[in-house]
Design a protein around this motif. Structure first.
Motif, short mmCIF file in Angstrom:
data_model
loop_
_atom_site.label_atom_id
_atom_site.label_comp_id
_atom_site.label_asym_id
_atom_site.label_seq_id
_atom_site.Cartn_x
_atom_site.Cartn_y
_atom_site.Cartn_z
N VAL A 195 0.85 -1.20 0.00
CA VAL A 195 0.00 0.00 0.00
C VAL A 195 0.88 1.24 0.00
O VAL A 195 2.02 1.23 0.48
N ASP B 43 -12.61 -5.93 11.66
CA ASP B 43 -11.25 -6.44 11.66
C ASP B 43 -11.18 -7.92 12.00
O ASP B 43 -10.32 -8.65 11.53
N PRO C 104 -8.23 4.97 10.88
CA PRO C 104 -9.27 4.15 11.53
C PRO C 104 -8.85 3.63 12.90
O PRO C 104 -9.65 3.62 13.83
N GLN D 102 -2.56 5.50 1.29
CA GLN D 102 -3.50 4.42 1.58
C GLN D 102 -3.30 3.88 3.00
O GLN D 102 -4.28 3.55 3.68
N ARG D 103 -2.06 3.82 3.45
CA ARG D 103 -1.79 3.35 4.81
C ARG D 103 -2.36 4.33 5.83
O ARG D 103 -2.91 3.90 6.86
N LEU E 219 -4.95 6.54 5.36
CA LEU E 219 -6.41 6.58 5.32
C LEU E 219 -7.05 5.25 5.69
O LEU E 219 -8.13 5.23 6.28
N GLY E 220 -6.39 4.15 5.33
CA GLY E 220 -7.01 2.85 5.54
C GLY E 220 -6.60 2.14 6.80
O GLY E 220 -7.30 1.21 7.25
N VAL E 221 -5.47 2.53 7.41
CA VAL E 221 -4.98 1.83 8.59
C VAL E 221 -4.83 2.76 9.78
O VAL E 221 -5.44 2.56 10.84
#
Length: 295
Positions: A201, A294, A213, A205-206, A208-210
């Protein structure tokens, strides 16, 4: 105590000269750039006026219904939604509906501004130790500075009105969301980040996605504290013309109207409890949802 008299100090004449120089420089700056800065903030003023007018001109039952629906959508709690209905109806019954809507409009605008500016700054602090070392002392000063001091420069620059109040409230209330965004991102497990990187990623992306959150509980706690600090600043901001529940409280202090101050103070407390409970309930729901997803 004789050592105090031996301590080197700036002379009164030098101190007076320094103060006059700084005051003169700020006056010159406000005269040269005050109109431009005021024009820059004019769209925000128009939005705030329009939002406030929308809350005031819309029938109370419709506003109450929309607020209740938003509270239920965020919390999924009928008890909390019913409590909000009862609390707002009591506010209306005591004749504080219009001031409450004015306060709610400015708090929501200030909170959105604080979130829009605070989260990116918190992300920057988490990504760069150098940025954190620069921004952290600034946040320390912002959180320890007496609230009244924030009113001085904005009033000298923009006069009395809504926009100076919004600026003062945002400056006073923004540090928690910055600090807790930075903390939340830094507390993300390094193994999770390494796994995300192994999947190929990108850094965006890391983030926003990890990272965001997983940092959301801390970020929501920061937003919650920001809302509470904004509400605490409402009464002080009323001194520079910010309309709402703060002005009756200020009037009750100057004229010794105990009941007026008590009722409007309780209305501020009710708003604080509503915002606090709703934001906490939303954070818990988001965390549970994330945990289920998750797993």
């Amino acid at each position: 105590m004789s050592w105090l008299t031996e301590m080197p100090q700036m002379s009164r004449a030098d101190m007076l000269t320094l103060r006059q120089t700084l005051d003169g420089a700020y006056r010159t700056f406000s005269r040269q750039y005050g109109d431009s800065i005021e024009a820059f903030f004019n769209p925000l003023l128009q939005f705030l006026i329009g939002f406030e007018r929308l809350l005031l001109t819309t029938p109370w039952w419709l506003v109450l219904g929309v607020i209740t629906a938003l509270v239920y959508a965020a919390s999924r709690s009928w008890k909390l939604s019913l409590g909000v209905v009862v609390a707002l109806m009591l506010i209306g019954w005591f004749g504080m509906w219009e001031d409450t809507m004015r306060t709610m409009s400015i708090i929501m605008v200030c909170t959105l501004l604080a979130i829009a500016m605070g989260i990116p700054i918190g992300i920057l602090m988490a990504a760069s130790d150098r940025a954190r070392s620069v921004i952290t002392p600034v946040l320390d000063v912002m959180q320890t500075m007496p609230a009244f001091v924030y009113l001085i420069p904005v009033v000298m620059l923009l006069g009395i009105g809504r926009i100076p109040g919004v600026i003062a409230v945002v400056i006073y209330a923004i540090p928690p969301v910055i600090r807790l965004t930075n903390l939340g991102i830094r507390l993300v497990d390094k193994e999770v980040l390494e796994a995300a990187t192994a999947y190929g990623v990108s850094p965006l992306q890391r983030l926003l996605g990890v990272q965001l959150p997983l940092a959301m509980p801390n970020i929501m706690a920061g937003i919650n504290q920001t809302i509470m600090m904004a509400l605490a600043m409402v009464v002080i901001a009323s001194m520079i013309g910010v309309q709402g529940l703060g002005q009756p409280v200020l009037r009750s202090i100057t004229n010794q109207y105990f009941t007026l101050g008590l009722l409007n103070g309780l209305a501020i407390v009710v708003l604080a409890i509503i915002f606090d409970r709703v934001s906490q309930a939303y954070a818990r729901r988001a965390q549970r949802h994330m945990g289920v997803r998750d797993s």
